[in-house]
Design a protein around this motif. Structure first.
Motif, PDB file in Angstrom:
ATOM      1  N   VAL A 136       0.843  -1.199   0.000  1.00 16.34           N
ATOM      2  CA  VAL A 136       0.000   0.000   0.000  1.00 16.34           C
ATOM      3  C   VAL A 136       0.880   1.252   0.000  1.00 16.34           C
ATOM      4  CG1 VAL A 136      -1.776   1.307   1.253  1.00 16.34           C
ATOM      5  CG2 VAL A 136      -1.957  -1.188   1.056  1.00 16.34           C
ATOM      6  N   SER A 137       1.983   1.223   0.721  1.00 18.27           N
ATOM      7  CA  SER A 137       2.906   2.363   0.728  1.00 18.27           C
ATOM      8  C   SER A 137       3.501   2.600  -0.653  1.00 18.27           C
ATOM      9  CB  SER A 137       4.029   2.136   1.745  1.00 18.27           C
ATOM     10  OG  SER A 137       3.511   2.101   3.058  1.00 18.27           O
ATOM     11  N   ALA A 138       3.785   1.518  -1.382  1.00 15.09           N
ATOM     12  CA  ALA A 138       4.287   1.666  -2.750  1.00 15.09           C
ATOM     13  C   ALA A 138       3.227   2.318  -3.632  1.00 15.09           C
ATOM     14  CB  ALA A 138       4.703   0.309  -3.314  1.00 15.09           C
ATOM     15  N   MET A 139       1.975   1.898  -3.492  1.00 12.36           N
ATOM     16  CA  MET A 139       0.886   2.509  -4.264  1.00 12.36           C
ATOM     17  C   MET A 139       0.774   3.996  -3.954  1.00 12.36           C
ATOM     18  SD  MET A 139      -2.278  -0.257  -4.293  1.00 12.36           S
ATOM     19  CE  MET A 139      -3.236   0.920  -3.456  1.00 12.36           C
ATOM     20  N   ASN A 140       0.971   4.347  -2.696  1.00 14.99           N
ATOM     21  CA  ASN A 140       0.798   5.728  -2.266  1.00 14.99           C
ATOM     22  C   ASN A 140       2.058   6.574  -2.430  1.00 14.99           C
ATOM     23  OD1 ASN A 140      -1.866   5.233  -1.601  1.00 14.99           O
ATOM     24  ND2 ASN A 140      -1.397   4.747   0.540  1.00 14.99           N
ATOM     25  N   GLY A 141       3.150   5.953  -2.836  1.00 11.73           N
ATOM     26  CA  GLY A 141       4.367   6.696  -3.135  1.00 11.73           C
ATOM     27  C   GLY A 141       5.087   7.288  -1.939  1.00 11.73           C
ATOM     28  N   CYS A 142       5.052   6.606  -0.816  1.00 14.02           N
ATOM     29  CA  CYS A 142       5.762   7.112   0.360  1.00 14.02           C
ATOM     30  C   CYS A 142       7.097   6.385   0.498  1.00 14.02           C
ATOM     31  CB  CYS A 142       4.933   6.924   1.621  1.00 14.02           C
ATOM     32  SG  CYS A 142       5.770   7.570   3.099  1.00 14.02           S
ATOM     33  N   GLY A 143       8.162   7.034   0.052  1.00 18.70           N
ATOM     34  CA  GLY A 143       9.485   6.435   0.094  1.00 18.70           C
ATOM     35  C   GLY A 143       9.960   6.106   1.490  1.00 18.70           C
ATOM     36  N   MET A 144       9.645   6.972   2.437  1.00 10.15           N
ATOM     37  CA  MET A 144      10.064   6.739   3.812  1.00 10.15           C
ATOM     38  C   MET A 144       9.405   5.471   4.369  1.00 10.15           C
ATOM     39  SD  MET A 144       9.827   9.552   6.807  1.00 10.15           S
ATOM     40  CE  MET A 144      11.073   9.622   8.053  1.00 10.15           C
ATOM     41  N   CYS A 145       8.123   5.281   4.088  1.00  6.90           N
ATOM     42  CA  CYS A 145       7.411   4.087   4.542  1.00  6.90           C
ATOM     43  C   CYS A 145       7.885   2.845   3.787  1.00  6.90           C
ATOM     44  CB  CYS A 145       5.900   4.271   4.392  1.00  6.90           C
ATOM     45  SG  CYS A 145       5.222   5.529   5.516  1.00  6.90           S
ATOM     46  N   ILE A 146       8.126   2.985   2.501  1.00  4.48           N
ATOM     47  CA  ILE A 146       8.643   1.858   1.718  1.00  4.48           C
ATOM     48  C   ILE A 146       9.952   1.372   2.332  1.00  4.48           C
ATOM     49  CG2 ILE A 146       9.685   1.219  -0.498  1.00  4.48           C
ATOM     50  CD1 ILE A 146       7.599   3.127  -1.819  1.00  4.48           C
ATOM     51  N   ASP A 147      10.870   2.286   2.591  1.00  8.52           N
ATOM     52  CA  ASP A 147      12.155   1.904   3.177  1.00  8.52           C
ATOM     53  C   ASP A 147      11.983   1.243   4.538  1.00  8.52           C
ATOM     54  OD1 ASP A 147      13.618   2.806   1.017  1.00  8.52           O
ATOM     55  OD2 ASP A 147      14.169   4.718   1.957  1.00  8.52           O
ATOM     56  N   SER A 148      11.126   1.811   5.363  1.00  7.79           N
ATOM     57  CA  SER A 148      10.916   1.281   6.708  1.00  7.79           C
ATOM     58  C   SER A 148      10.365  -0.145   6.666  1.00  7.79           C
ATOM     59  CB  SER A 148       9.963   2.201   7.474  1.00  7.79           C
ATOM     60  OG  SER A 148       9.665   1.651   8.745  1.00  7.79           O
TER      61      SER A 148
END
Length: 173
Positions: free
Chosen positions: A125-137
């Motif tokens: 879902v973070s990838a869909m929403n484009g949140c790099g910080m969340c993707i990394d975490s």
């Protein structure tokens, strides 16, 4: 109407997307809880009600009530977190990164299912929403838990196809 039938309603210009939905349903890299949980989390993450309804029908009887609830919860909490943490990451003023978020997100610590599965749902879902910080975490947590790059990639592939289905359907429905 289940997911494959829903994808079948997409126009001819989206034939590749229709075929990709079929590939997702036959995905062998993910176990069933991960596959169907990812489909459900990503459907909810799109916010496109017809896709959510088709995916809910698809996963009925294939996911435990706990796993289905965790998938929905991942989409809900990432809808909030992805906006907040994307802001703190993108804002030029780094002061925001040091302030407490003051957002309730207890489900991350106690999702009701295996933490790794919940992290996969959250990553997608973070990838869909484009949140790099969340993707990394989320990716770091998954890698520390021994999840392979192939499983992580498969979860993001689910996100990409589900987002495309929602976008196309919303445009032509």
């Amino acid at each position: 109407m289940a997911l494959k039938e829903f994808a079948g309603t997409l126009p001819d210009f989206a034939k590749d997307i229709r075929l990709n939905v079929g590939s997702l349903l036959n995905e062998a890299v993910l176990n069933d809880q991960r596959k169907y949980g990812l489909l459900l989390a990503c459907a909810h993450g799109t916010g496109h009600k017809p896709l959510v309804e088709a995916t809910e029908a698809e996963v009925a009887g294939k996911l435990s009530p706990e796993a289905a609830n965790a998938a929905r919860a991942a989409a809900a909490v990432m809808a909030m977190n992805n906006v907040y943490y994307r802001f703190t990451h993108l804002a030029s003023n780094t002061e925001y990164r040091n302030l407490p978020a003051k957002l309730r997100m207890n489900v991350i610590g106690a999702p009701g299912i295996d933490k790794v599965d919940f992290e996969l749902f959250s990553l997608a879902v973070s990838a869909m929403n484009g949140c790099g910080m969340c993707i990394d975490s989320h990716e770091q947590v998954l890698r520390k838990a021994g999840v392979t790059a192939e499983v992580i990639q498969a979860s993001v592939r689910v996100a990409s196809v589900m987002k495309a289905v929602a976008t196309i359907h919303a445009a032509v429905a």
